[in-house]
Design an enzyme around this catalytic site. Sequence first.
Site, PDB file in Angstrom:
ATOM      1  N   HIS A  27      -2.382   6.958   4.759  1.00 23.01           N
ATOM      2  CA  HIS A  27      -2.954   5.632   4.099  1.00 23.01           C
ATOM      3  C   HIS A  27      -4.455   5.442   4.705  1.00 23.01           C
ATOM      4  CE1 HIS A  27      -4.004   1.982   2.365  1.00 23.01           C
ATOM      5  NE2 HIS A  27      -3.622   1.290   3.014  1.00 23.01           N
ATOM      6  N   ASN A  70     -10.466   0.983   2.048  1.00 22.42           N
ATOM      7  CA  ASN A  70      -8.869   0.810   1.863  1.00 22.42           C
ATOM      8  C   ASN A  70      -8.677   0.676   0.280  1.00 22.42           C
ATOM      9  OD1 ASN A  70      -6.301   0.226   1.575  1.00 22.42           O
ATOM     10  ND2 ASN A  70      -6.434  -1.161   3.655  1.00 22.42           N
ATOM     11  N   CYS A  79       0.846  -1.380  -0.047  1.00 24.54           N
ATOM     12  CA  CYS A  79      -0.101  -0.008  -0.192  1.00 24.54           C
ATOM     13  C   CYS A  79       0.872   1.300  -0.049  1.00 24.54           C
ATOM     14  CB  CYS A  79      -1.010   0.066   1.055  1.00 24.54           C
ATOM     15  SG  CYS A  79      -2.135  -1.453   1.064  1.00 24.54           S
TER      16      CYS A  79
HETATM   17  O1  UT7 Z   1      -3.380  -1.534   3.703  1.00 24.76           O
HETATM   18  C1  UT7 Z   1      -2.976  -2.266   4.928  1.00 24.76           C
HETATM   19  C2  UT7 Z   1      -3.750  -3.433   4.925  1.00 24.76           C
HETATM   20  N1  UT7 Z   1      -4.352  -3.525   6.154  1.00 24.76           N
HETATM   21  C3  UT7 Z   1      -4.669  -3.018   7.443  1.00 24.76           C
HETATM   22  O2  UT7 Z   1      -4.591  -1.940   7.099  1.00 24.76           O
HETATM   23  C4  UT7 Z   1      -5.505  -3.712   8.327  1.00 24.76           C
HETATM   24  C5  UT7 Z   1      -4.937  -3.194   9.617  1.00 24.76           C
HETATM   25  N2  UT7 Z   1      -5.750  -4.049  10.784  1.00 24.76           N
HETATM   26  C6  UT7 Z   1      -6.895  -3.445  10.973  1.00 24.76           C
HETATM   27  O3  UT7 Z   1      -7.376  -2.756  10.647  1.00 24.76           O
HETATM   28  C7  UT7 Z   1      -7.660  -4.361  12.288  1.00 24.76           C
HETATM   29  O4  UT7 Z   1      -6.809  -5.346  12.671  1.00 24.76           O
HETATM   30  C8  UT7 Z   1      -8.693  -5.205  11.650  1.00 24.76           C
HETATM   31  C9  UT7 Z   1      -9.928  -4.041  11.395  1.00 24.76           C
HETATM   32  C10 UT7 Z   1      -8.560  -5.838  10.492  1.00 24.76           C
HETATM   33  C11 UT7 Z   1      -9.561  -5.818  12.600  1.00 24.76           C
HETATM   34  O5  UT7 Z   1      -9.855  -5.032  13.838  1.00 24.76           O
HETATM   35  P1  UT7 Z   1      -9.282  -5.528  15.487  1.00 24.76           P
HETATM   36  O6  UT7 Z   1      -9.643  -4.956  16.395  1.00 24.76           O
HETATM   37  O7  UT7 Z   1      -7.668  -6.212  15.409  1.00 24.76           O
HETATM   38  O8  UT7 Z   1     -10.088  -7.050  15.490  1.00 24.76           O
HETATM   39  P2  UT7 Z   1      -9.474  -8.364  15.658  1.00 24.76           P
HETATM   40  O9  UT7 Z   1      -9.106  -9.095  14.297  1.00 24.76           O
HETATM   41  O10 UT7 Z   1      -8.828  -8.700  16.881  1.00 24.76           O
HETATM   42  O11 UT7 Z   1     -11.056  -9.333  15.777  1.00 24.76           O
HETATM   43  C12 UT7 Z   1     -11.662  -9.042  16.985  1.00 24.76           C
HETATM   44  C13 UT7 Z   1     -12.888  -9.913  16.684  1.00 24.76           C
HETATM   45  C14 UT7 Z   1     -12.745 -11.243  16.357  1.00 24.76           C
HETATM   46  O12 UT7 Z   1     -13.744 -12.219  16.965  1.00 24.76           O
HETATM   47  P3  UT7 Z   1     -13.288 -12.973  18.496  1.00 24.76           P
HETATM   48  O13 UT7 Z   1     -12.037 -13.885  17.946  1.00 24.76           O
HETATM   49  O14 UT7 Z   1     -12.767 -11.810  19.248  1.00 24.76           O
HETATM   50  O15 UT7 Z   1     -14.432 -13.766  18.636  1.00 24.76           O
HETATM   51  C15 UT7 Z   1     -13.082 -11.501  14.888  1.00 24.76           C
HETATM   52  O16 UT7 Z   1     -13.482 -12.543  14.523  1.00 24.76           O
HETATM   53  O17 UT7 Z   1     -13.855  -9.427  15.747  1.00 24.76           O
HETATM   54  C16 UT7 Z   1     -14.223 -10.520  14.738  1.00 24.76           C
HETATM   55  N3  UT7 Z   1     -14.295  -9.844  13.509  1.00 24.76           N
HETATM   56  C17 UT7 Z   1     -15.696  -9.501  12.906  1.00 24.76           C
HETATM   57  N4  UT7 Z   1     -16.723  -9.461  13.556  1.00 24.76           N
HETATM   58  C18 UT7 Z   1     -17.669  -8.714  12.952  1.00 24.76           C
HETATM   59  C19 UT7 Z   1     -13.430  -9.759  12.281  1.00 24.76           C
HETATM   60  N5  UT7 Z   1     -13.814  -9.254  11.501  1.00 24.76           N
HETATM   61  C20 UT7 Z   1     -15.393  -8.872  11.689  1.00 24.76           C
HETATM   62  C21 UT7 Z   1     -16.174  -8.501  10.916  1.00 24.76           C
HETATM   63  N6  UT7 Z   1     -17.432  -8.450  11.558  1.00 24.76           N
HETATM   64  N7  UT7 Z   1     -16.261  -8.098   9.636  1.00 24.76           N
END
Ligand code: UT7
Length: 325
Positions: free
Chosen positions: A252, A282, A112
């Site tokens: 970004h 994004n 990115c």
């Molecule tokens: O351009 C560069 C590319 N990437 C990025 O910039 C991504 C950077 N990372 C992020 O923005 C964040 O890590 C995310 C938005 C992807 C995820 O947020 P998070 O606060 O780190 O959540 P997490 O991955 O720790 O997940 C928390 C919970 C999980 O459930 P459990 O295991 O706690 O029960 C996930 O399964 O949220 C769940 N979850 C969702 N729930 C509803 C993950 N995605 C979703 C969703 N809807 N879409």
Amino acid sequence: MGAKIIGTGSYLPDKVVTNDELTRIVDTSDEWIVKRTGIRTRHLLEADEMPARMGIAAAEAAIAASGTPADAVDLLMVATNFPDMISPGSAPFVAAGLGLGQRPFFDLKAGCSGFVYALTVAAGLIDAEVYGHILVIGAEALSRVTDWGDRKTCVLFGDGAGAVLLGPGTHSEGVLGSSLHADGNKAMLLHLPAGGTRTPASHATVDAGAHFLKMEGSGVYRSAVPMMETATREALAAAGLTLADVDWLIPHQANIRIIESLMRRLEVTSDRVIINLDRVANTSTASIPIALDEAVRDGRIVPGNIVVLTAFGAGATYGAVVVQI
Ligand code: UT7
């Protein structure tokens, strides 16, 4: 000789998809997506739309805004991670669409951060008087490599393209400073496993969904803020400027929590930050040039403004560029 941005342009596909629409295909909610990412809608290509069309449209807008004839373009660079075809990439299709004849082009792949990498390379080539006018495009058709059954990734991405036309300037205008970094040890945080030469596409890779983007979201998240902070401070130092000189920060557009955390670390308030990820999500390499173009066109960014562009992404690449518009 300095390199000045003389025109900006962008393109977003017509189709807009809301968070509520995504709840019909994966187990998610508008509330989760808005709270965790800040994203409300994204623009996505229709199945029959050619990704290179986005880059062509963004470039045409940038050329028109510059008042410079398309003939003046000496080199085309397309920053993209997911080109129209693995070979020959995206640049040939964009060049043909723009009618650039025999002029050179290439794709640049740097996660990115691709747009800030490309801007840095282009500014160096103009500074060295290798080329006069360089068209730099960030274009990404992420919907084509997204696993629409994976809620951890499919809610995050959008399609789009942004472009700038760079021309010769003086050393006190245009691209004033840059800082680029990368950490190959973190390469697997965000990757697309199959279809390259390590694991060529096969029935088995398709059955396994290995042709879709895989991301370890929290790993990327943890690295993103310190990376962009470091790059921003270094690029400003290279330009001989401080944060007090900055009119606008364009980070970004990946996640509002990442952006707000960066703002706190840099002590930059929201009235100096361009944010559009609520509408466009994004768009990887396209995110910064789209946000830049929107802010130039709506009059927030005006000639003379000092703008910092900073990004992080797959690789793990990161960087920042300081420009005077
Ligand atoms: O351009 C560069 C590319 N990437 C990025 O910039 C991504 C950077 N990372 C992020 O923005 C964040 O890590 C995310 C938005 C992807 C995820 O947020 P998070 O606060 O780190 O959540 P997490 O991955 O720790 O997940 C928390 C919970 C999980 O459930 P459990 O295991 O706690 O029960 C996930 O399964 O949220 C769940 N979850 C969702 N729930 C509803 C993950 N995605 C979703 C969703 N809807 N879409």
